[in-house]
Scaffold this motif. Sequence first.
Motif, PDB file in Angstrom:
ATOM      1  N   PHE A 113      41.662  33.716  44.600  1.00 22.49           N
ATOM      2  CA  PHE A 113      41.598  35.129  44.972  1.00 22.49           C
ATOM      3  C   PHE A 113      40.772  35.911  43.946  1.00 22.49           C
ATOM      4  O   PHE A 113      39.899  36.709  44.317  1.00 22.49           O
ATOM      5  CB  PHE A 113      43.001  35.722  45.087  1.00 22.49           C
ATOM      6  N   LEU A 114      41.018  35.663  42.673  1.00 23.57           N
ATOM      7  CA  LEU A 114      40.265  36.370  41.638  1.00 23.57           C
ATOM      8  C   LEU A 114      38.790  35.984  41.672  1.00 23.57           C
ATOM      9  O   LEU A 114      37.913  36.827  41.432  1.00 23.57           O
ATOM     10  CB  LEU A 114      40.873  36.088  40.262  1.00 23.57           C
ATOM     11  N   GLN A 115      38.503  34.732  41.990  1.00 30.93           N
ATOM     12  CA  GLN A 115      37.100  34.304  42.139  1.00 30.93           C
ATOM     13  C   GLN A 115      36.434  35.046  43.303  1.00 30.93           C
ATOM     14  O   GLN A 115      35.268  35.435  43.209  1.00 30.93           O
ATOM     15  CB  GLN A 115      37.020  32.800  42.349  1.00 30.93           C
ATOM     16  N   LYS A 116      37.183  35.229  44.374  1.00 31.64           N
ATOM     17  CA  LYS A 116      36.658  35.968  45.524  1.00 31.64           C
ATOM     18  C   LYS A 116      36.337  37.410  45.133  1.00 31.64           C
ATOM     19  O   LYS A 116      35.289  37.943  45.504  1.00 31.64           O
ATOM     20  CB  LYS A 116      37.683  35.945  46.671  1.00 31.64           C
ATOM     21  N   LEU A 117      37.220  38.022  44.350  1.00 35.15           N
ATOM     22  CA  LEU A 117      36.967  39.385  43.887  1.00 35.15           C
ATOM     23  C   LEU A 117      35.708  39.436  43.021  1.00 35.15           C
ATOM     24  O   LEU A 117      34.902  40.358  43.141  1.00 35.15           O
ATOM     25  CB  LEU A 117      38.165  39.925  43.105  1.00 35.15           C
ATOM     26  N   THR A 118      35.552  38.432  42.170  1.00 36.09           N
ATOM     27  CA  THR A 118      34.362  38.356  41.309  1.00 36.09           C
ATOM     28  C   THR A 118      33.108  38.229  42.164  1.00 36.09           C
ATOM     29  O   THR A 118      32.103  38.899  41.900  1.00 36.09           O
ATOM     30  CB  THR A 118      34.484  37.172  40.336  1.00 36.09           C
ATOM     31  N   SER A 119      33.170  37.384  43.181  1.00 38.42           N
ATOM     32  CA  SER A 119      31.999  37.197  44.056  1.00 38.42           C
ATOM     33  C   SER A 119      31.673  38.465  44.837  1.00 38.42           C
ATOM     34  O   SER A 119      30.528  38.663  45.240  1.00 38.42           O
ATOM     35  CB  SER A 119      32.218  36.031  45.011  1.00 38.42           C
ATOM     36  N   LYS A 120      32.665  39.321  45.021  1.00 37.86           N
ATOM     37  CA  LYS A 120      32.461  40.597  45.720  1.00 37.86           C
ATOM     38  C   LYS A 120      32.054  41.714  44.751  1.00 37.86           C
ATOM     39  O   LYS A 120      32.038  42.890  45.107  1.00 37.86           O
ATOM     40  CB  LYS A 120      33.739  41.016  46.458  1.00 37.86           C
ATOM     41  N   LYS A 121      31.762  41.324  43.505  1.00 33.56           N
ATOM     42  CA  LYS A 121      31.273  42.255  42.471  1.00 33.56           C
ATOM     43  C   LYS A 121      32.296  43.325  42.084  1.00 33.56           C
ATOM     44  O   LYS A 121      31.944  44.453  41.742  1.00 33.56           O
ATOM     45  CB  LYS A 121      29.970  42.939  42.908  1.00 33.56           C
ATOM     46  N   GLN A 122      33.581  42.954  42.133  1.00 31.65           N
ATOM     47  CA  GLN A 122      34.611  43.875  41.648  1.00 31.65           C
ATOM     48  C   GLN A 122      34.499  43.983  40.129  1.00 31.65           C
ATOM     49  O   GLN A 122      34.126  43.020  39.450  1.00 31.65           O
ATOM     50  CB  GLN A 122      36.004  43.370  42.032  1.00 31.65           C
ATOM     51  N   LYS A 123      34.829  45.127  39.609  1.00 27.56           N
ATOM     52  CA  LYS A 123      34.771  45.351  38.161  1.00 27.56           C
ATOM     53  C   LYS A 123      35.889  44.578  37.475  1.00 27.56           C
ATOM     54  O   LYS A 123      36.938  44.309  38.063  1.00 27.56           O
ATOM     55  CB  LYS A 123      34.900  46.842  37.864  1.00 27.56           C
ATOM     56  N   ALA A 124      35.658  44.254  36.205  1.00 28.83           N
ATOM     57  CA  ALA A 124      36.640  43.488  35.427  1.00 28.83           C
ATOM     58  C   ALA A 124      37.999  44.189  35.407  1.00 28.83           C
ATOM     59  O   ALA A 124      39.043  43.536  35.513  1.00 28.83           O
ATOM     60  CB  ALA A 124      36.128  43.250  34.010  1.00 28.83           C
ATOM     61  N   LEU A 125      37.993  45.503  35.281  1.00 22.35           N
ATOM     62  CA  LEU A 125      39.243  46.265  35.270  1.00 22.35           C
ATOM     63  C   LEU A 125      40.003  46.075  36.586  1.00 22.35           C
ATOM     64  O   LEU A 125      41.226  45.895  36.589  1.00 22.35           O
ATOM     65  CB  LEU A 125      38.966  47.750  35.037  1.00 22.35           C
ATOM     66  N   GLN A 126      39.299  46.090  37.689  1.00 17.91           N
ATOM     67  CA  GLN A 126      39.930  45.906  38.993  1.00 17.91           C
ATOM     68  C   GLN A 126      40.501  44.495  39.136  1.00 17.91           C
ATOM     69  O   GLN A 126      41.584  44.319  39.694  1.00 17.91           O
ATOM     70  CB  GLN A 126      38.935  46.200  40.116  1.00 17.91           C
ATOM     71  N   LYS A 141      48.091  48.126  46.723  1.00 19.28           N
ATOM     72  CA  LYS A 141      46.831  47.846  47.430  1.00 19.28           C
ATOM     73  C   LYS A 141      46.390  46.415  47.150  1.00 19.28           C
ATOM     74  O   LYS A 141      46.062  45.662  48.072  1.00 19.28           O
ATOM     75  CB  LYS A 141      45.748  48.835  46.995  1.00 19.28           C
ATOM     76  N   TRP A 142      46.413  46.011  45.870  1.00 19.64           N
ATOM     77  CA  TRP A 142      45.982  44.656  45.519  1.00 19.64           C
ATOM     78  C   TRP A 142      46.928  43.605  46.090  1.00 19.64           C
ATOM     79  O   TRP A 142      46.500  42.526  46.499  1.00 19.64           O
ATOM     80  CB  TRP A 142      45.844  44.506  44.004  1.00 19.64           C
ATOM     81  N   MET A 143      48.201  43.914  46.138  1.00 15.85           N
ATOM     82  CA  MET A 143      49.159  42.985  46.733  1.00 15.85           C
ATOM     83  C   MET A 143      48.838  42.778  48.212  1.00 15.85           C
ATOM     84  O   MET A 143      48.842  41.652  48.710  1.00 15.85           O
ATOM     85  CB  MET A 143      50.586  43.505  46.555  1.00 15.85           C
ATOM     86  N   ARG A 144      48.528  43.864  48.923  1.00 16.33           N
ATOM     87  CA  ARG A 144      48.161  43.748  50.346  1.00 16.33           C
ATOM     88  C   ARG A 144      46.885  42.924  50.509  1.00 16.33           C
ATOM     89  O   ARG A 144      46.803  42.057  51.388  1.00 16.33           O
ATOM     90  CB  ARG A 144      47.964  45.136  50.971  1.00 16.33           C
ATOM     91  N   PHE A 145      45.887  43.172  49.660  1.00 16.03           N
ATOM     92  CA  PHE A 145      44.645  42.405  49.724  1.00 16.03           C
ATOM     93  C   PHE A 145      44.911  40.925  49.475  1.00 16.03           C
ATOM     94  O   PHE A 145      44.335  40.060  50.137  1.00 16.03           O
ATOM     95  CB  PHE A 145      43.626  42.921  48.708  1.00 16.03           C
ATOM     96  N   PHE A 146      45.778  40.647  48.509  1.00 16.15           N
ATOM     97  CA  PHE A 146      46.113  39.256  48.196  1.00 16.15           C
ATOM     98  C   PHE A 146      46.794  38.580  49.387  1.00 16.15           C
ATOM     99  O   PHE A 146      46.438  37.457  49.755  1.00 16.15           O
ATOM    100  CB  PHE A 146      47.015  39.203  46.955  1.00 16.15           C
ATOM    101  N   LEU A 147      47.752  39.253  49.988  1.00 16.98           N
ATOM    102  CA  LEU A 147      48.438  38.678  51.151  1.00 16.98           C
ATOM    103  C   LEU A 147      47.469  38.451  52.311  1.00 16.98           C
ATOM    104  O   LEU A 147      47.528  37.415  52.981  1.00 16.98           O
ATOM    105  CB  LEU A 147      49.600  39.571  51.580  1.00 16.98           C
ATOM    106  N   ASP A 148      46.570  39.397  52.525  1.00 15.22           N
ATOM    107  CA  ASP A 148      45.560  39.231  53.575  1.00 15.22           C
ATOM    108  C   ASP A 148      44.643  38.046  53.268  1.00 15.22           C
ATOM    109  O   ASP A 148      44.313  37.258  54.154  1.00 15.22           O
ATOM    110  CB  ASP A 148      44.724  40.501  53.740  1.00 15.22           C
ATOM    111  N   TYR A 149      44.242  37.946  52.003  1.00 18.28           N
ATOM    112  CA  TYR A 149      43.387  36.835  51.578  1.00 18.28           C
ATOM    113  C   TYR A 149      44.093  35.495  51.829  1.00 18.28           C
ATOM    114  O   TYR A 149      43.500  34.567  52.385  1.00 18.28           O
ATOM    115  CB  TYR A 149      43.035  36.985  50.093  1.00 18.28           C
ATOM    116  N   CYS A 150      45.341  35.406  51.416  1.00 19.07           N
ATOM    117  CA  CYS A 150      46.098  34.159  51.587  1.00 19.07           C
ATOM    118  C   CYS A 150      46.224  33.793  53.064  1.00 19.07           C
ATOM    119  O   CYS A 150      46.093  32.619  53.432  1.00 19.07           O
ATOM    120  CB  CYS A 150      47.480  34.270  50.942  1.00 19.07           C
ATOM    121  N   ASP A 151      46.454  34.784  53.889  1.00 18.04           N
ATOM    122  CA  ASP A 151      46.570  34.533  55.325  1.00 18.04           C
ATOM    123  C   ASP A 151      45.231  34.055  55.903  1.00 18.04           C
ATOM    124  O   ASP A 151      45.174  33.074  56.631  1.00 18.04           O
ATOM    125  CB  ASP A 151      47.045  35.808  56.022  1.00 18.04           C
ATOM    126  N   LYS A 152      44.168  34.726  55.529  1.00 14.76           N
ATOM    127  CA  LYS A 152      42.844  34.413  56.077  1.00 14.76           C
ATOM    128  C   LYS A 152      42.339  33.039  55.630  1.00 14.76           C
ATOM    129  O   LYS A 152      41.743  32.299  56.421  1.00 14.76           O
ATOM    130  CB  LYS A 152      41.847  35.487  55.655  1.00 14.76           C
TER     131      LYS A 152
END
Length: 78
Positions: free
Chosen positions: A49-62, A24-35
């Motif tokens: 990409f990790l900064q984007k996840l942080t800005s989206k309030k993803q948990k540290a574990l995620q 799932k995370w690999m797909r999200f990463f590929l989508d992010y890179c494309d976008k």
Amino acid sequence: MRDAYKRFLQQRGISPNEQFALQKWMRFFLDYCDKYNHKAKSRLSIPPFLQKLTSKKQKALQIRQAEKAIQLFLQCIQ
């Protein structure tokens, strides 16, 4: 590429549940890179990409799981 990544994870003995999450995370990463016009094969794409996840309030574990997924993906394609 997704099938190759799945086999790569299986060969490393990663549990099916974790494989699902990593894929799932690999797909999200590929989508992010494309976008956002980042190179999916470059380690330089990981921090934004990790900064984007942080800005989206993803948990540290995620975020750690996403980073692991990307690191394994980059190993897979080398």
